[in-house]
Design an enzyme around this catalytic site. Sequence first.
Site, mmCIF file in Angstrom:
data_model
loop_
_atom_site.group_PDB
_atom_site.id
_atom_site.type_symbol
_atom_site.label_atom_id
_atom_site.label_comp_id
_atom_site.label_asym_id
_atom_site.label_seq_id
_atom_site.Cartn_x
_atom_site.Cartn_y
_atom_site.Cartn_z
ATOM 1 N N ASN A 168 -4.774 6.046 -1.295
ATOM 2 C CA ASN A 168 -4.102 4.878 -0.744
ATOM 3 C C ASN A 168 -5.084 3.722 -0.797
ATOM 4 O O ASN A 168 -6.204 3.824 -0.288
ATOM 5 C CB ASN A 168 -3.670 5.149 0.704
ATOM 6 N N ILE A 188 3.504 8.815 -1.190
ATOM 7 C CA ILE A 188 4.608 7.938 -1.583
ATOM 8 C C ILE A 188 3.997 6.619 -2.014
ATOM 9 O O ILE A 188 3.069 6.114 -1.383
ATOM 10 C CB ILE A 188 5.654 7.753 -0.466
ATOM 11 N N MET A 202 0.834 -1.195 0.000
ATOM 12 C CA MET A 202 0.000 0.000 0.000
ATOM 13 C C MET A 202 0.876 1.255 0.000
ATOM 14 O O MET A 202 2.035 1.223 0.416
ATOM 15 C CB MET A 202 -0.908 0.019 1.234
ATOM 16 N N CYS A 203 0.298 2.358 -0.409
ATOM 17 C CA CYS A 203 0.983 3.645 -0.419
ATOM 18 C C CYS A 203 0.775 4.345 0.922
ATOM 19 O O CYS A 203 0.085 3.834 1.803
ATOM 20 C CB CYS A 203 0.432 4.501 -1.554
ATOM 21 N N GLU A 204 1.392 5.507 1.082
ATOM 22 C CA GLU A 204 1.157 6.314 2.274
ATOM 23 C C GLU A 204 0.827 7.736 1.866
ATOM 24 O O GLU A 204 1.348 8.265 0.874
ATOM 25 C CB GLU A 204 2.364 6.291 3.215
#
Length: 260
Positions: free
Chosen positions: A108, A78, A1-3
Site C-alpha cells: 500500500n 484491494i 491508496m490501496c488497502e
Amino acid sequence: MCELLAMSANTPTDLCFSFTGLTRRGGDTGPHKDGWGVAFYEGKGVRAFHDSDASANSRIAEVVQTHPIKSEVAVCHIRQANVGEICLANTHPFMRELWGRYWVFAHNGQISGFRPGQGFYEPVGSTDSESLFCDILNHLRVHCNRDTPTEEIIERLVTLSQAYAREGVFNLLLSNGDWLFTYCSTKMASITRRAPFGPARLKDADVIVDFESETTPDDVVSVIVTEPLTTDETWDVYRPGEWRLWRKGEVIMKGPAGPG
C-alpha cells in the site's frame, strides 16, 4: 491508496468474515475499485485469486467470501490504481519462488519513479509495487541463502523497508508461508483474537459473527489491516516506522519506529 489485509493463525482458519468487510471497500463503501487479490497458503502451496474488476461487484470475490478456505497465513489487497494500468498483471498480491518456497507480497503506497536494480527477478506488470517486490527478492537472493537465520533476513527486510519509506509511502505485507512480515510507513492496525472469544460486527457490511461458535479455546487468529474492519473491537494501531513479524498468530519479533 490501496488497502491491505492479512491473517496469521495457529490453526487453519477461514478469512470469510474479514474478507467480506474488505471487499465492500472495493467500489462500494470505499474507492478501491481497480482490482483485488488474495493468496492463501496451504502447506507450501498457495491458492490465489485475482480479478481486475472491483471486489464489491466481483463474482470471484463472492465465491471466496462464501467458500471457507482454511489457511494459517493469508494476504489480501484491494487496489486504487496510481501507478500502472488497471489489468490483471498489476493486481496484488504478487508471488515468486525463492529457496523452494512461494513468497507473497502486497503493498500500500507509492514510490514515484522507482526502478529496481537488475537481477534474477523482473516485474511482469508496470506497478512500482511489483518492482519493489522484485528488488527485495533480488537483494535476498544475493545476500542470503536458504540457511540464513530468520533474524538476519528480517534485519535486511527492515533496512530495505526503511529505505523505501524514505522515498515514499511503503506499507508492506510479505510472507513465505512460515512467517508474515508487516511494515507500517503510514497506516496499519492489527487485532489478535483468542479465548474467550466474542462477537464482532463489520463496519462495511451488516454482518456479525460469533467467534466462540467458530473456534476452539486453543485458537489464536491475528488480522492485520490498513483500516480496522470492525466497530466493536479494540484494534492495535501501528506507529509509522513500526514493523512486526508474525508466526502462528503471535508477534515473534518487532521493532519501533526507525531512525528515518
